[in-house]
Write a protein that holds these residues in place. Sequence first.
Motif, PDB file in Angstrom:
ATOM      1  N   VAL A  39       0.933  -1.251   0.307  1.00 44.29           N
ATOM      2  CA  VAL A  39      -0.367  -0.051   0.256  1.00 44.29           C
ATOM      3  C   VAL A  39       0.260   1.471  -0.031  1.00 44.29           C
ATOM      4  O   VAL A  39       0.809   2.446  -0.656  1.00 44.29           O
ATOM      5  N   GLU A  40       1.818   1.431   0.672  1.00 41.66           N
ATOM      6  CA  GLU A  40       2.316   2.616   0.924  1.00 41.66           C
ATOM      7  C   GLU A  40       3.969   2.288   0.073  1.00 41.66           C
ATOM      8  O   GLU A  40       4.928   1.803   0.804  1.00 41.66           O
ATOM      9  N   HIS A  41       4.200   3.207  -1.223  1.00 42.96           N
ATOM     10  CA  HIS A  41       5.406   2.813  -2.404  1.00 42.96           C
ATOM     11  C   HIS A  41       6.290   3.493  -1.626  1.00 42.96           C
ATOM     12  O   HIS A  41       7.333   3.416  -1.786  1.00 42.96           O
ATOM     13  N   SER A  42       6.087   5.079  -0.414  1.00 43.61           N
ATOM     14  CA  SER A  42       7.554   4.953  -0.017  1.00 43.61           C
ATOM     15  C   SER A  42       8.373   4.262   0.780  1.00 43.61           C
ATOM     16  O   SER A  42       8.829   4.337   0.420  1.00 43.61           O
ATOM     17  N   PHE A  43       7.108   4.048   1.275  1.00 42.26           N
ATOM     18  CA  PHE A  43       7.635   2.963   2.433  1.00 42.26           C
ATOM     19  C   PHE A  43       8.524   1.399   1.446  1.00 42.26           C
ATOM     20  O   PHE A  43       9.385   0.911   2.067  1.00 42.26           O
ATOM     21  N   SER A  44       7.590   1.502   1.142  1.00 42.05           N
ATOM     22  CA  SER A  44       7.844   0.358   0.022  1.00 42.05           C
ATOM     23  C   SER A  44       9.939   0.591  -0.470  1.00 42.05           C
ATOM     24  O   SER A  44      10.786  -0.294  -0.485  1.00 42.05           O
ATOM     25  N   ASP A  45       9.844   1.496  -0.878  1.00 42.54           N
ATOM     26  CA  ASP A  45      10.723   2.047  -2.045  1.00 42.54           C
ATOM     27  C   ASP A  45      12.204   2.281  -0.571  1.00 42.54           C
ATOM     28  O   ASP A  45      13.399   1.942  -0.753  1.00 42.54           O
ATOM     29  N   LEU A  46      12.415   2.395   0.205  1.00 38.87           N
ATOM     30  CA  LEU A  46      12.832   3.118   1.491  1.00 38.87           C
ATOM     31  C   LEU A  46      13.259   1.924   1.988  1.00 38.87           C
ATOM     32  O   LEU A  46      14.495   1.382   2.303  1.00 38.87           O
ATOM     33  N   PHE A  47      12.176   0.540   2.329  1.00 40.52           N
ATOM     34  CA  PHE A  47      12.671  -0.570   2.805  1.00 40.52           C
ATOM     35  C   PHE A  47      13.678  -1.330   1.675  1.00 40.52           C
ATOM     36  O   PHE A  47      14.312  -2.329   2.129  1.00 40.52           O
ATOM     37  N   LEU A  48      13.400  -1.448   0.282  1.00 37.08           N
ATOM     38  CA  LEU A  48      14.645  -1.953  -0.207  1.00 37.08           C
ATOM     39  C   LEU A  48      15.323  -1.159  -0.491  1.00 37.08           C
ATOM     40  O   LEU A  48      16.993  -2.171  -0.431  1.00 37.08           O
ATOM     41  N   LYS A  49      15.423  -0.538  -0.762  1.00 36.46           N
ATOM     42  CA  LYS A  49      16.894   0.730  -0.077  1.00 36.46           C
ATOM     43  C   LYS A  49      17.673   0.583   0.970  1.00 36.46           C
ATOM     44  O   LYS A  49      19.015   0.241   0.764  1.00 36.46           O
ATOM     45  N   VAL A  50      17.138  -0.114   1.968  1.00 40.13           N
ATOM     46  CA  VAL A  50      17.976  -0.753   3.528  1.00 40.13           C
ATOM     47  C   VAL A  50      18.219  -2.085   3.152  1.00 40.13           C
ATOM     48  O   VAL A  50      19.059  -2.508   2.991  1.00 40.13           O
ATOM     49  N   ILE A  51      17.178  -3.005   2.235  1.00 41.32           N
ATOM     50  CA  ILE A  51      17.526  -4.302   1.990  1.00 41.32           C
ATOM     51  C   ILE A  51      18.673  -4.336   1.364  1.00 41.32           C
ATOM     52  O   ILE A  51      19.710  -4.628   1.096  1.00 41.32           O
ATOM     53  N   LEU A  52      18.666  -3.826  -0.228  1.00 40.25           N
ATOM     54  CA  LEU A  52      20.219  -3.546  -0.867  1.00 40.25           C
ATOM     55  C   LEU A  52      20.864  -3.002  -0.415  1.00 40.25           C
ATOM     56  O   LEU A  52      22.449  -3.462  -0.260  1.00 40.25           O
TER      57      LEU A  52
END
Length: 180
Positions: A39-52
């Motif tokens: 649902v929260e695309h900005s959170f998804s982007d941040l989460f993906l950045k942290v994972i990478l």
Amino acid sequence: MGEEALAAIAGLRLAAASAITAGTALRIDREEMIHVLHVEHSFSDLFLKVILERSVRIQANLVDQLFNSSEERLARILLLMAEFGKPGDAEQYIPKISQETLAEMIGTTRSRVSFFMNRFRKLGFIAYNGRIKVHKSLLNAVLLDQMPEPKSREANRPVQSANCLKGGTPPRLNRLSLMY
């Protein structure tokens, strides 16, 4: 962070973490986290950045463990904890940490960490009296591959390449790993 739980079988723990400073943890149910990621695309982007970023850091740690001596691994972990190499002013004092914990982090014994810490202090790379202060000279020594040779070189380096077998110089990959 616990992101392994998103891909794992419910109830199965794949990892554990220990804090070296005081902090607060928030527990989010797996289903709720998956919902928020959708649902929260900005959170998804941040989460993906942290994972990478974490993936890159894990790769750098593996290279460090495979190709560097325990002295170089200790220097790297001290620099990372002091946040050298990141934008802004470096935090020269690192959080209070025991030599046992440092030994676990770099995969050696507490006595080796004690030996290297005393050596770093004599060379002016660090100062410690309760808390460890990391000087920029340690960063320069590591980046420029100018760590002074001990009297007897530690024999914990594996053979790194065919070039090394022919008497050539092994690759120095740890310089890149400091950036992460």
